[in-house]
Design a protein around this motif. Structure first.
Motif, short mmCIF file in Angstrom:
data_model
loop_
_atom_site.label_atom_id
_atom_site.label_comp_id
_atom_site.label_asym_id
_atom_site.label_seq_id
_atom_site.Cartn_x
_atom_site.Cartn_y
_atom_site.Cartn_z
N HIS A 102 0.83 -1.21 0.00
CA HIS A 102 0.00 0.00 0.00
C HIS A 102 0.86 1.26 0.00
N PHE A 107 -2.72 -2.05 -4.46
CA PHE A 107 -3.49 -2.95 -3.59
C PHE A 107 -3.82 -4.22 -4.34
N TYR A 163 -7.93 0.54 -1.19
CA TYR A 163 -6.97 -0.46 -0.67
C TYR A 163 -7.45 -1.10 0.63
#
Length: 402
Positions: A102, A107, A163
């Motif tokens: 991240h 992601f 994410y």
């Protein structure tokens, strides 16, 4: 496939891609290759060793490091759950891989037990075929990730998720490792939402309103309190349940992030072990210089405020504070042979270095008067060398530039 290299004799994992590729540019634009190149090397991300592309047939293979098994194979058929220390160790590594990913703007979108690989208690996240850039524009692909590990925002919106969906999936994996049972085993998408509501309950109205704004079709759910996360095993500590609840928060804005999860009290022991290992690693590199190592450690412990304070003190020592119109300032020492040391003196009325010219011509350079340190005479006794008057060439402006 498990393959052996003819160069070094080591065994590797070969992932043969089903897609047909026309050019090397198409291969380099593949998300999985771009992601692995950006994320490698990291101790908890699968290492990509080589990309093998056959231009004639258009086939592509990724040569990665060989792991022992995945999490699903580890827990499949087990009668007794893993120890909490081992669960903690695995989850800490998984959160570290998510945090690294991240932080690099990627992601995963398909975190599940089959994509989490194990080798001698080392966990590595693999299979980045579904990954996406955090900076790409929404909406994303709607039907992504395996259903049991799909976050509510993926089920209830038209591709508006972030994410944070990886943390929901990691929370589902967390429970599955601890209990050997899936947390939300939905038969279809509607059943998946129903299973989530049975355990967590229906979300708050503000959360549903947020989801409805990014959904073409309206939806409403009957109120459910939720039974809570089933405690199928007795080895889940309160801190473990606290982290698990934070990872499977219904609203993604309330859900914990990977870097926050790493600082959770549940991982206190893991952080202490990692710190101890780092200290022993430093000692191994600097065995003959314990003093230098200690000073290095002290430097790391200085907070930002202390560094700023030391920096300002040093600046004050080098340059005293300005008092009035002018202030005394010692010039740097000239390291030249046969030159008398000079010191500057303050004067509130400093004349311009350039002489004024009444006829508008280019000004004439004058020499500035200097007094030596060793001279004990008055300032009026100046050194007047023979100077030649010279004029600077005129500057012609062409097209707005010099």
């Amino acid at each position: 496939m498990k393959m052996q290299s003819l160069r070094d004799g080591n065994f590797y994992a070969c992932k043969q891609m089903k897609q047909h590729f026309e050019s090397i540019e198409q291969v380099n634009n593949l998300r999985e290759i771009q992601a692995l190149r950006r994320l490698n090397p990291h101790p908890n991300i699968l290492t990509l060793h080589e990309v093998v592309f056959d231009r004639k047939s258009g086939s592509l293979a990724l040569i990665c490091e060989l792991m022992d098994m995945n999490i699903y194979e580890l827990i499949q058929g087990r009668r007794h759950p893993l120890s909490e220390k081992k669960i903690m160790h695995y989850m800490y590594q998984l959160c570290k891989s998510l945090d690294h990913m991240h932080r690099n703007g990627i992601f995963h979108r398909d975190v599940k037990p089959e994509n989490i690989l194990i080798k001698q208690d080392v966990l590595k996240l693999g299979d980045f075929g579904s990954c996406r850039s955090s900076y790409s524009k929404q909406p994303y692909t709607e039907y992504i990730s395996t259903r049991w590990y799909r976050a509510p925002e993926c089920l209830l919106t038209d591709g508006f998720y972030t994410y944070k969906m990886d943390l929901w999936s990691a929370g589902c994996v967390f429970y599955e490792i601890a209990s050997l049972q899936p947390l939300f085993p939905g038969a279809n998408e509607l059943d998946q939402i129903s299973k989530i509501h049975d355990v967590i309950g229906t979300p708050a109205q503000k959360t549903l309103t947020k989801f409805k704004q990014s959904r073409a079709m309206s939806f409403d759910f009957p109120f459910k309190k939720g039974s809570g996360i089933p405690l199928l095993t007795t080895n889940l500590s309160p801190q473990c349940l606290s982290l698990l609840h934070a990872m499977v928060a219904y609203d993604p804005d309330d859900r914990i992030a990977a870097h926050q999860a790493l600082q959770h009290p549940y991982f206190q022991e893991q952080r202490a072990i990692e710190k101890q290992a780092l200290a022993s690693h430093r000692k191994a590199f600097f065995p003959e210089h314990p003093v230098a190592l200690a000073s290095l450690g002290n430097n790391w412990q200085i907070p930002k405020e202390g560094r700023k304070q030391k920096q300002s003190q040093k600046q004050e020592e080098d340059h005293p504070r300005r008092q009035g119109a002018a202030y005394l300032m010692e010039l740097p020492k000239l390291k030249l042979s046969g030159v008398t040391k000079l010191s500057s003196y303050s004067s509130p009325e400093l004349q311009s270095v350039f002489g004024s010219s009444a006829n508008g011509r280019v000004p004439v350079l004058r020499a500035w008067k200097c007094a030596g340190v060793d001279q004990k005479t008055d300032m009026q006794k100046d050194i007047k060398p023979n100077l030649k008057q010279c004029r600077l060439p005129t500057i012609e402006r062409k097209g707005g530039r010099y």
